[in-house]
Design a protein around this motif. Structure first.
Motif, PDB file in Angstrom:
ATOM      1  N   VAL A   1      53.468 -10.602   4.704  1.00 13.10           N
ATOM      2  CA  VAL A   1      52.109 -10.689   4.166  1.00 13.10           C
ATOM      3  C   VAL A   1      51.167  -9.950   5.114  1.00 13.10           C
ATOM      4  N   PRO A   2      50.315  -9.072   4.604  1.00 14.26           N
ATOM      5  CA  PRO A   2      49.356  -8.400   5.493  1.00 14.26           C
ATOM      6  C   PRO A   2      48.460  -9.415   6.206  1.00 14.26           C
ATOM      7  N   TYR A   3      48.259  -9.210   7.496  1.00 16.84           N
ATOM      8  CA  TYR A   3      47.430 -10.144   8.257  1.00 16.84           C
ATOM      9  C   TYR A   3      46.907  -9.444   9.503  1.00 16.84           C
ATOM     10  N   GLU A   4      45.907 -10.068  10.112  1.00 19.11           N
ATOM     11  CA  GLU A   4      45.442  -9.690  11.443  1.00 19.11           C
ATOM     12  C   GLU A   4      45.199 -10.959  12.234  1.00 19.11           C
ATOM     13  N   LEU A   5      45.505 -10.907  13.511  1.00 19.84           N
ATOM     14  CA  LEU A   5      45.276 -12.031  14.416  1.00 19.84           C
ATOM     15  C   LEU A   5      44.390 -11.546  15.557  1.00 19.84           C
ATOM     16  N   HIS A   6      43.297 -12.272  15.803  1.00 18.60           N
ATOM     17  CA  HIS A   6      42.373 -11.898  16.874  1.00 18.60           C
ATOM     18  C   HIS A   6      42.154 -13.107  17.782  1.00 18.60           C
ATOM     19  N   PRO A   7      43.042 -13.286  18.764  1.00 18.90           N
ATOM     20  CA  PRO A   7      42.936 -14.453  19.642  1.00 18.90           C
ATOM     21  C   PRO A   7      41.902 -14.229  20.757  1.00 18.90           C
ATOM     22  N   SER A   8      41.470 -15.327  21.303  1.00 21.70           N
ATOM     23  CA  SER A   8      40.559 -15.296  22.453  1.00 21.70           C
ATOM     24  C   SER A   8      41.229 -16.022  23.604  1.00 21.70           C
ATOM     25  N   ASN A   9      40.964 -15.586  24.823  1.00 20.15           N
ATOM     26  CA  ASN A   9      41.580 -16.200  26.001  1.00 20.15           C
ATOM     27  C   ASN A   9      40.712 -17.309  26.579  1.00 20.15           C
ATOM     28  N   THR A  10      39.691 -17.722  25.833  1.00 15.11           N
ATOM     29  CA  THR A  10      38.841 -18.798  26.305  1.00 15.11           C
ATOM     30  C   THR A  10      39.432 -20.151  25.888  1.00 15.11           C
ATOM     31  N   ASN A  11      38.764 -21.238  26.320  1.00 14.97           N
ATOM     32  CA  ASN A  11      39.168 -22.576  25.878  1.00 14.97           C
ATOM     33  C   ASN A  11      38.193 -23.122  24.846  1.00 14.97           C
ATOM     34  N   MET A  12      37.369 -22.248  24.256  1.00 12.91           N
ATOM     35  CA  MET A  12      36.408 -22.673  23.247  1.00 12.91           C
ATOM     36  C   MET A  12      37.122 -22.986  21.940  1.00 12.91           C
ATOM     37  N   HIS A  13      36.583 -23.928  21.199  1.00 12.13           N
ATOM     38  CA  HIS A  13      37.053 -24.170  19.837  1.00 12.13           C
ATOM     39  C   HIS A  13      36.214 -23.356  18.857  1.00 12.13           C
ATOM     40  N   MET A  14      34.903 -23.590  18.869  1.00 11.26           N
ATOM     41  CA  MET A  14      34.007 -22.837  17.989  1.00 11.26           C
ATOM     42  C   MET A  14      33.702 -21.505  18.661  1.00 11.26           C
ATOM     43  N   LEU A  15      34.513 -20.491  18.335  1.00 13.38           N
ATOM     44  CA  LEU A  15      34.390 -19.194  19.012  1.00 13.38           C
ATOM     45  C   LEU A  15      33.097 -18.472  18.669  1.00 13.38           C
ATOM     46  N   ASP A  16      32.376 -18.942  17.663  1.00 10.09           N
ATOM     47  CA  ASP A  16      31.093 -18.312  17.344  1.00 10.09           C
ATOM     48  C   ASP A  16      29.969 -18.817  18.244  1.00 10.09           C
ATOM     49  N   GLY A  17      30.265 -19.755  19.156  1.00  9.30           N
ATOM     50  CA  GLY A  17      29.256 -20.268  20.084  1.00  9.30           C
ATOM     51  C   GLY A  17      28.418 -21.391  19.526  1.00  9.30           C
ATOM     52  N   SER A  18      28.764 -21.898  18.356  1.00 11.34           N
ATOM     53  CA  SER A  18      27.950 -22.938  17.740  1.00 11.34           C
ATOM     54  C   SER A  18      28.412 -24.327  18.158  1.00 11.34           C
ATOM     55  N   ASN A  19      27.543 -25.298  17.929  1.00  6.52           N
ATOM     56  CA  ASN A  19      27.867 -26.710  18.099  1.00  6.52           C
ATOM     57  C   ASN A  19      28.159 -27.273  16.723  1.00  6.52           C
ATOM     58  N   ASN A  20      29.448 -27.216  16.339  1.00  6.01           N
ATOM     59  CA  ASN A  20      29.877 -27.657  15.015  1.00  6.01           C
ATOM     60  C   ASN A  20      29.088 -26.947  13.907  1.00  6.01           C
ATOM     61  N   GLY A  21      28.797 -25.660  14.156  1.00  7.47           N
ATOM     62  CA  GLY A  21      28.145 -24.852  13.134  1.00  7.47           C
ATOM     63  C   GLY A  21      26.692 -24.561  13.386  1.00  7.47           C
ATOM     64  N   ASP A  22      26.034 -25.282  14.297  1.00  6.61           N
ATOM     65  CA  ASP A  22      24.611 -25.084  14.549  1.00  6.61           C
ATOM     66  C   ASP A  22      24.381 -24.374  15.876  1.00  6.61           C
ATOM     67  N   TRP A  23      23.333 -23.551  15.888  1.00  9.43           N
ATOM     68  CA  TRP A  23      22.833 -22.921  17.118  1.00  9.43           C
ATOM     69  C   TRP A  23      21.432 -23.449  17.379  1.00  9.43           C
ATOM     70  N   ASP A  24      21.202 -23.901  18.599  1.00 14.80           N
ATOM     71  CA  ASP A  24      19.857 -24.401  18.904  1.00 14.80           C
ATOM     72  C   ASP A  24      19.056 -23.408  19.730  1.00 14.80           C
ATOM     73  N   SER A  25      19.620 -22.209  19.973  1.00 11.53           N
ATOM     74  CA  SER A  25      18.948 -21.131  20.708  1.00 11.53           C
ATOM     75  C   SER A  25      18.739 -21.459  22.182  1.00 11.53           C
ATOM     76  N   VAL A  26      19.240 -22.591  22.650  1.00  4.89           N
ATOM     77  CA  VAL A  26      19.112 -22.965  24.062  1.00  4.89           C
ATOM     78  C   VAL A  26      20.502 -23.119  24.662  1.00  4.89           C
ATOM     79  N   GLN A  27      21.174 -24.206  24.287  1.00  2.00           N
ATOM     80  CA  GLN A  27      22.519 -24.432  24.805  1.00  2.00           C
ATOM     81  C   GLN A  27      23.568 -23.712  23.969  1.00  2.00           C
ATOM     82  N   TYR A  28      23.303 -23.607  22.680  1.00  2.00           N
ATOM     83  CA  TYR A  28      24.273 -22.984  21.784  1.00  2.00           C
ATOM     84  C   TYR A  28      23.631 -21.779  21.096  1.00  2.00           C
ATOM     85  N   SER A  29      24.324 -20.666  21.161  1.00  2.00           N
ATOM     86  CA  SER A  29      23.841 -19.430  20.514  1.00  2.00           C
ATOM     87  C   SER A  29      25.053 -18.584  20.158  1.00  2.00           C
TER      88      SER A  29
END
Length: 592
Positions: free
Chosen positions: A290-318
């Motif tokens: 099956v065609p696919y792409e995998l883009h792993p990160s070497n961090t220990n983050m879960h939300m790789l987009d930098g959000s807090n369960n989907g939210d950004w507060d522009s201070v701690q999470y962005s």
């Protein structure tokens, strides 16, 4: 929502403005020397629309809650449409939020931001709600929560297929994307498609019903085009069975402790069933084909987009660098390549024509119905397109000898631009061979030569079946009678020319006075001063201006005359037969 609005004016437009402007400049630079395309070639790759319409709180279904007495839960989507788009068949991306099947909602920052970003590129997008809740200490309860999410995802797909015309959606291009728990929904909607793949816990009281038996009753397949998994997982990689299963792109951290990258318990809770993260999922996709792409990160983050369960507060999470540098660009590129038409040449890549004033036919094979094919020629002058606009084949009229490039680009039915195919065209100057009669040898051989510029090979043809190749000069004994002598001149690449001469031999052709010569090409007499063509209805004579032409019939009657001062004249002949021409006191015998 205040935080998202701030981000929309900042990080979103920084992405569109910087990365987008770079690619847009690339396209403008490439296209600067060619006609404007009929559709934007960068649609689905860069921001095309400056405004997006949000239709909030559209109910797509309802289904029982997880707790007794199982009240009905209304299920909603917020829909994003590009403002000013005239296309009525567009791909759809449905986004499912994070929250571990316990918390979260469809209006969190990252879901709205992703919907907005892709809607500006020309997609229809939606962020969906789904049923939440389970007992984290009960494996069966957790399984049932995931299964309910799968049912809700499939119900959302069926809803959009039912109302495709309302929202301008092409139902063949529905993509399910999700973050964390939403990634579980996206992957299972892609690969769980049989009742035999239902978890046993889904049959416990109360039975949750079949995969497509919940949410709504719209009668459509819930199959999707592709899946986008952002740090979610599968219950079993064996759900992936066929190379025809939907392609997937996977984003995940190697060291994710919430949803493990490999095979382990989410949240580190042994009470939860082990799941297969993006690592083993990618291995299974590769194994099955099956065609696919995998883009792993070497961090220990879960939300790789930098959000807090989907939210950004522009201070701690962005929004994180991974979001800008990997998530958005790789998702854009992956989906574009999946949707891009694969156009194939039917005509040869390199073509040669003898011109000018010649026609060429060019054809390609498209990737499906509804495609539009954009043709153009460079350099622009010297070629005219004569076929129907948008057709997969084109007649092109070349008006001058030159080297051309004929280009074609397919836009499929959702107007994804395919690769530009090029045909290399050489329109060559036609060869103009001329047979020159040199005379007769003492042994009665007819002697002639061909004069031509630029030929790579010469072929003589005498009567019907005698060929003498590669000879500029021909010496050939002709028997009494009428003979046709032709010569072909060829140039590499296929351009050619032909000349012919009619030779009438009386008395064996023992000398030049015994041969009567005429033809469809000028015949040389009087050391190149007199040229005679046999044309329809008579003769064309080129002569010195100081000479006159007298034409007599075989019975001696004057039938034509060209006076002094004329270098070119035409003499009409009353009937076919033998005629005599007198030019400057010299006679020529012509059989017509």
């Amino acid at each position: 929502m205040k935080g998202w609005r701030c981000c929309c004016g900042g990080w979103l437009w920084r992405y569109i403005g910087c990365v987008g402007a770079g690619l847009l400049l690339w396209f403008v630079e490439v296209r600067s020397q060619s006609p404007a395309p009929p559709f934007p070639v960068y649609r689905y790759r860069q921001a095309l629309f400056s405004q997006v319409q949000v239709i909030p709180d559209v109910q797509y279904g309802e289904a029982p809650a997880w707790y007794f007495p199982f009240p009905m839960v209304q299920l909603y989507v917020d829909i994003f449409l590009p403002v000013g788009d005239t296309l009525t068949k567009r791909p759809l991306i449905i986004f499912a939020h994070s929250g571990g099947f316990l918390t979260g909602n469809r209006k969190v920052d990252n879901m709205y931001a992703l919907c907005d970003t892709f809607a500006r590129m020309g997609y229809v997008t939606a962020t969906m709600s789904y049923r939440l809740g389970y007992n984290p200490l009960d494996a069966s309860s957790a399984e049932r929560a995931v299964y309910r999410g799968i049912q809700d995802g499939k119900a959302a797909v069926r809803f959009f297929k039912e109302f495709a015309s309302t929202y301008g959606i092409d139902t063949n291009y529905i993509i399910m994307a999700g973050a964390s728990a939403g990634g579980f929904i996206a992957l299972h909607c892609a690969y769980v498609d049989k009742e035999s793949e239902r978890p046993a816990s889904s049959y416990l009281w109360p039975d949750l019903g079949c995969l497509d038996c919940s949410g709504n009753t719209y009668n459509h397949s819930s199959r999707i085009f592709a899946a986008v998994n952002m740090w979610g997982a599968l219950g079993d990689t064996l759900f992936i069975e066929s190379p025809q299963d939907p392609p997937a792109i996977l984003f995940h951290s190697y060291h994710d402790q919430t949803v493990p990258y490999g095979y382990d318990h989410p949240f580190g809770l042994s009470t939860l069933p082990r799941t297969y993260g993006s690592g083993p999922t990618a291995e299974r996709l590769a194994h099955v084909g099956v065609p696919y792409e995998l883009h792993p990160s070497n961090t220990n983050m879960h939300m790789l987009d930098g959000s807090n369960n989907g939210d950004w507060d522009s201070v701690q999470y962005s929004p994180s660098p991974y979001y800008y540098d990997t998530l958005i660009p790789r998702m854009v590129d992956f989906l574009y390549r999946l949707m891009k038409p694969r156009t194939e040449r039917l005509s040869p890549e390199t073509l040669y024509f003898c011109g000018p004033d010649t026609f060429g036919w060019f054809a390609v094979q498209g990737s499906g119905s509804g495609s539009y094919f954009w043709w153009w020629v460079e350099p622009g002058g010297g070629a005219q397109l004569l076929g129907s606009a948008g057709a997969s084949s084109m007649y092109i009229y070349f008006t001058r000898a030159d080297t051309f490039h004929v280009y074609v680009q397919e836009f499929n039915r959702i107007r994804v631009a395919g690769d530009t195919l090029a045909f290399y065209v050489v329109v060559d100057t036609p060869l103009v061979p001329q047979i020159q009669f040199l005379g007769w040898t003492d042994s009665g051989e007819w002697v002639g030569m061909v004069q031509v510029v630029g030929a790579d090979s010469i072929v003589w043809h005498i009567d019907q079946d005698i060929y003498v190749p590669d000879a500029d000069t021909l010496r050939y004994r002709l028997d009494t009678g009428v003979h046709v002598i032709r010569v072909w001149a060829f140039r590499r690449g296929g351009c050619w020319g032909v000349d012919s001469m009619l030779v009438v031999v009386q008395g064996g052709g023992s000398d030049s006075s015994g041969g009567v010569v005429t033809g469809v090409r000028p015949l040389v007499y009087g050391e190149g001063k007199v040229w005679i063509w046999v044309v329809g209805g008579g003769l064309m004579v080129q002569k010195p201006a100081e000479e006159e032409v007298l034409v007599y019939s075989g019975g001696g009657r004057l039938v034509g005359h060209c006076g002094l001062g004329d270098r070119m004249c035409r003499v009409g002949l009353p009937a076919r037969g033998v005629y005599y021409l007198w030019v400057g006191g010299r006679g020529y015998r012509v059989v017509w």
